[in-house]
Each structure stands twice: as structure tokens, then as C-alpha cells.
Design a protein around this motif. Structure first.
Motif, mmCIF file in Angstrom:
data_model
loop_
_atom_site.group_PDB
_atom_site.id
_atom_site.type_symbol
_atom_site.label_atom_id
_atom_site.label_comp_id
_atom_site.label_asym_id
_atom_site.label_seq_id
_atom_site.Cartn_x
_atom_site.Cartn_y
_atom_site.Cartn_z
ATOM 1 N N GLY A 30 0.843 -1.192 0.000
ATOM 2 C CA GLY A 30 0.000 0.000 0.000
ATOM 3 C C GLY A 30 0.874 1.237 0.000
ATOM 4 O O GLY A 30 1.977 1.221 0.548
ATOM 5 N N TYR A 31 0.413 2.294 -0.665
ATOM 6 C CA TYR A 31 1.143 3.565 -0.624
ATOM 7 C C TYR A 31 0.953 4.223 0.744
ATOM 8 O O TYR A 31 1.791 4.977 1.213
ATOM 9 C CB TYR A 31 0.650 4.502 -1.726
ATOM 10 C CG TYR A 31 0.910 3.955 -3.117
ATOM 11 C CD1 TYR A 31 2.143 4.128 -3.729
ATOM 12 C CD2 TYR A 31 -0.087 3.241 -3.792
ATOM 13 C CE1 TYR A 31 2.385 3.622 -4.999
ATOM 14 C CE2 TYR A 31 0.148 2.731 -5.058
ATOM 15 C CZ TYR A 31 1.381 2.917 -5.656
ATOM 16 O OH TYR A 31 1.620 2.411 -6.897
ATOM 17 N N THR A 32 -0.221 3.951 1.332
ATOM 18 C CA THR A 32 -0.543 4.430 2.687
ATOM 19 C C THR A 32 -0.888 3.187 3.503
ATOM 20 O O THR A 32 -0.522 2.080 3.101
ATOM 21 C CB THR A 32 -1.750 5.383 2.634
ATOM 22 O OG1 THR A 32 -2.869 4.659 2.113
ATOM 23 C CG2 THR A 32 -1.458 6.588 1.730
ATOM 24 N N ASN B 192 -10.209 0.371 -13.330
ATOM 25 C CA ASN B 192 -9.337 1.499 -12.967
ATOM 26 C C ASN B 192 -9.084 1.502 -11.477
ATOM 27 O O ASN B 192 -10.009 1.335 -10.686
ATOM 28 C CB ASN B 192 -10.021 2.830 -13.321
ATOM 29 C CG ASN B 192 -9.600 3.282 -14.694
ATOM 30 O OD1 ASN B 192 -8.525 2.911 -15.173
ATOM 31 N ND2 ASN B 192 -10.441 4.074 -15.324
ATOM 32 N N GLY B 193 -7.847 1.705 -11.086
ATOM 33 C CA GLY B 193 -7.527 1.780 -9.664
ATOM 34 C C GLY B 193 -7.449 0.430 -8.981
ATOM 35 O O GLY B 193 -7.347 0.352 -7.755
ATOM 36 N N SER B 194 -7.457 -0.661 -9.766
ATOM 37 C CA SER B 194 -7.462 -2.000 -9.156
ATOM 38 C C SER B 194 -6.065 -2.458 -8.759
ATOM 39 O O SER B 194 -5.915 -3.529 -8.175
ATOM 40 C CB SER B 194 -8.090 -3.007 -10.123
ATOM 41 O OG SER B 194 -7.351 -3.035 -11.333
ATOM 42 N N GLY B 195 -5.047 -1.663 -9.094
ATOM 43 C CA GLY B 195 -3.699 -2.003 -8.658
ATOM 44 C C GLY B 195 -2.816 -2.588 -9.749
ATOM 45 O O GLY B 195 -1.722 -3.091 -9.460
ATOM 46 N N LYS B 196 -3.248 -2.494 -11.017
ATOM 47 C CA LYS B 196 -2.487 -3.114 -12.111
ATOM 48 C C LYS B 196 -1.095 -2.489 -12.256
ATOM 49 O O LYS B 196 -0.097 -3.198 -12.321
ATOM 50 C CB LYS B 196 -3.248 -2.970 -13.442
ATOM 51 C CG LYS B 196 -4.636 -3.582 -13.426
ATOM 52 C CD LYS B 196 -5.333 -3.456 -14.785
ATOM 53 C CE LYS B 196 -5.606 -2.016 -15.236
ATOM 54 N NZ LYS B 196 -6.556 -1.285 -14.361
ATOM 55 N N SER B 197 -1.046 -1.163 -12.336
ATOM 56 C CA SER B 197 0.259 -0.511 -12.507
ATOM 57 C C SER B 197 1.139 -0.741 -11.283
ATOM 58 O O SER B 197 2.352 -0.936 -11.397
ATOM 59 C CB SER B 197 0.094 0.992 -12.752
ATOM 60 O OG SER B 197 -0.579 1.225 -13.967
ATOM 61 N N THR B 198 0.510 -0.739 -10.117
ATOM 62 C CA THR B 198 1.249 -1.004 -8.876
ATOM 63 C C THR B 198 1.850 -2.404 -8.898
ATOM 64 O O THR B 198 3.033 -2.589 -8.564
ATOM 65 C CB THR B 198 0.307 -0.847 -7.665
ATOM 66 O OG1 THR B 198 -0.241 0.477 -7.682
ATOM 67 C CG2 THR B 198 1.026 -1.102 -6.359
ATOM 68 N N LEU B 199 1.042 -3.370 -9.316
ATOM 69 C CA LEU B 199 1.511 -4.756 -9.398
ATOM 70 C C LEU B 199 2.726 -4.851 -10.313
ATOM 71 O O LEU B 199 3.725 -5.502 -10.005
ATOM 72 C CB LEU B 199 0.378 -5.647 -9.924
ATOM 73 C CG LEU B 199 0.692 -7.129 -10.047
ATOM 74 C CD1 LEU B 199 0.795 -7.751 -8.662
ATOM 75 C CD2 LEU B 199 -0.366 -7.842 -10.869
#
Ligand code: ADP
Ligand code: MG
Length: 260
Positions: A28-30, A54-61
């Protein structure tokens, strides 16, 4: 057998050809987790699509896989090493979401593609052989005629192909693309997927983050459906039959003919 080939053999036995491995990853970023309990393995030669709202965490993954972010919990490995320690940039071609960082850069397509050789030459000059590799990469993506054009003057589809050519010039064996066809016209999108498919057939591992579900079901062999957690991971045919999509996307799946 020398000590170093023993090490290499031990390492390849330990990773078993895995290019990317995430084990029980939380991040998590926070304090709020963005991805949770992600266990995932991608092997050499696969063509994997990651889908999710959107916002499901794809880029983060993807950033966790590439070591651009570190897991709060769990392990991320890339080519058998801890992802954040992995530093052989030449093995990975990364086409970022909205590949527009270069929009401000007054450089030509050829100069972008030449950058692919930099990890191989250090601070040295590109040799004639390097330049030949650049030529071939431009040709493969059909951008030879645009080699001297500034990237700012390209269409979205052409720009994406220039970034692919940079990865090819680097002789990357993993191509990672984050929503590469956003803002690209339909005809160029088809050509783009044909290109990805032929590169995959030549042995390059393709990891594609995509919002266009029809592109995914047409092209990828394996789908990972994400919404904070993994809802589905398996063959595309099974994904299409499953209810993972409506579970992960909720009412957003209505545009595909859902109940709303
Ligand atoms: N740098 C950041 N700092 C804080 N929150 C972020 C950051 N990047 C993404 N997020 C949040 O993390 C969640 C997942 O984002 P992201 O991985 O970009 O999703 P996707 O690529 O699926 O659209 C979103 O809620 C987003 O707002
Ligand atoms: Mg994203």
C-alpha cells in the motif's frame, strides 16, 4: 564444472525458468492496501495479460514485479533475483502507461531506439554493430521511415512502436506494457497486437496490462484478473467462461452486456 556455472545451475534450479515471481505480496502507498496476497509466477515465453478496473492495482503490481516498488509483505523476484536488486535494465523493455514522458524531449525516433543499446555499452560509443541492431529494431516495428522524425511529431501508435523498438534494440527478453494502446487509433492497435504476437512467437515474454478486454481475449494466452486481489489466473478460454470478470469489475462489467 566451474564454481560460477554451479551457481548458475543452482539458481536456475531454484527459479525453474521463472521470469517474475511474487509470493504473498501485500503493498500500500498508505496504510490502505492496494494489492493483497498476490502470488504469481510468469515463465519464459509466456504472453500474459493483466486486467482489472481502474484503480485495481495493475500498474502497482507491475512496479512491484519490476522492483520499482518494494512489497510491504512477501517477496518479489525478477529473473531469479530480488526484484529491487535486479539491475540488468537491458533484459526488460518497459513501455509505461501514457508513454508521454518523451513528449517534452526534442529527440528523434532513432535516438530513442539507440538508448536501448546504452546498458550494453556503458559510457562507450555505439559501435557499427550496435547501430545495425538499432536499424533492425526500427525495421521490425515498421518505423524505419520515421527514424529521423522527432518523437513529439508521432501519433500515439507510432510512439508506442518506437518504445518497443528501443526494447528490441536492448535485446530485452521481457516486454512489459502498461495500457499501451490508450489513445491509439483502431487500425494501429491491430498492427500493434500483431507485432506483439510475432515478438512473443520469437521467444520474448510479454506482460501486458490492458483495459481493452476484447484485445486481451483475442491475443493473450493467459489472463490475470485483478482487483486488489487476484480474481482469476489461468488460460484465456477459461477466463471468458468464468464469472471472474463480473466479480472483479462489479457493475463496471455492465458495458460488456451485464445486468445494468
Ligand atoms: N504514487 C501513488 N501514491 C498514492 N496512491 C497511489 C499511487 N499510485 C497509485 N495509487 C493508488 O493506488 C491504487 C491503485 O492504483 P494503480 O496501481 O495505478 O491502479 P490501475 O493501474 O489498476 O489503474 C489507486 O487507488 C491509486 O489511487
Ligand atoms: Mg494503471
Amino acid at each position: 564444472m566451474s564454481a560460477s556455472s554451479d551457481d548458475a545451475a543452482a539458481e536456475s534450479a531454484a527459479t525453474g525458468g521463472a521470469i517474475v515471481e511474487l509470493s504473498n505480496v501485500n503493498f500500500g502507498y498508505t496504510a490502505t492496501p492496494v494489492v493483497e496476497d498476490i502470488t504469481l509466477r510468469i515463465d519464459q515465453g509466456e504472453y500474459v495479460a493483466v486486467v482489472g478496473p481502474n484503480g485495481s492495482g495493475k500498474s502497482t503490481l507491475m512496479k512491484l514485479m519490476l522492483g520499482l516498488l518494494r512489497p510491504d509483505v512477501g517477496k518479489a523476484r525478477l529473473f531469479g533475483e530480488a526484484s529491487h536488486d535486479f539491475d540488468d535494465g537491458s533484459r526488460i523493455g518497459y513501455v509505461a502507461q501514457h508513454a508521454s514522458a518523451s513528449k517534452e524531449m526534442p529527440i528523434t525516433v532513432r535516438e530513442v531506439v539507440r538508448m536501448g543499446r546504452f546498458p550494453h555499452v556503458g559510457f562507450g560509443r555505439l559501435s557499427a554493430e550496435d547501430e545495425a541492431i538499432v536499424d533492425r529494431a526500427l525495421e521490425t516495428v515498421g518505423m524505419t521511415a520515421f527514424a529521423n522524425r522527432r518523437v513529439t511529431k508521432l501519433s500515439g501508435g507510432q510512439r508506442q512502436r518506437a518504445f518497443i523498438a528501443r526494447a528490441l534494440a536492448g535485446e530485452a527478453d521481457l516486454l512489459v506494457l502498461d495500457e499501451p494502446t490508450v489513445g491509439v487509433d483502431a487500425e494501429s492497435v491491430d498492427a500493434f497486437y500483431d507485432l506483439l504476437e510475432s515478438l512473443n512467437e520469437e521467444g520474448i515474454t510479454v506482460l501486458l496490462i490492458e483495459h481493452d478486454l476484447s484485445a486481451v481475449t483475442e491475443h493473450a494466452e493467459r489472463v490475470v484478473c485483478l482487483n486488489r486481489e487476484i480474481y482469476f489466473d489461468g488460460p484465456t478460454e477459461e477466463f471468458v467462461q468464468s464469472d471472474a470478470l463480473s466479480r472483479a469489475f462489479g457493475t463496471a462489467a455492465s458495458f460488456l452486456g451485464g445486468s445494468r
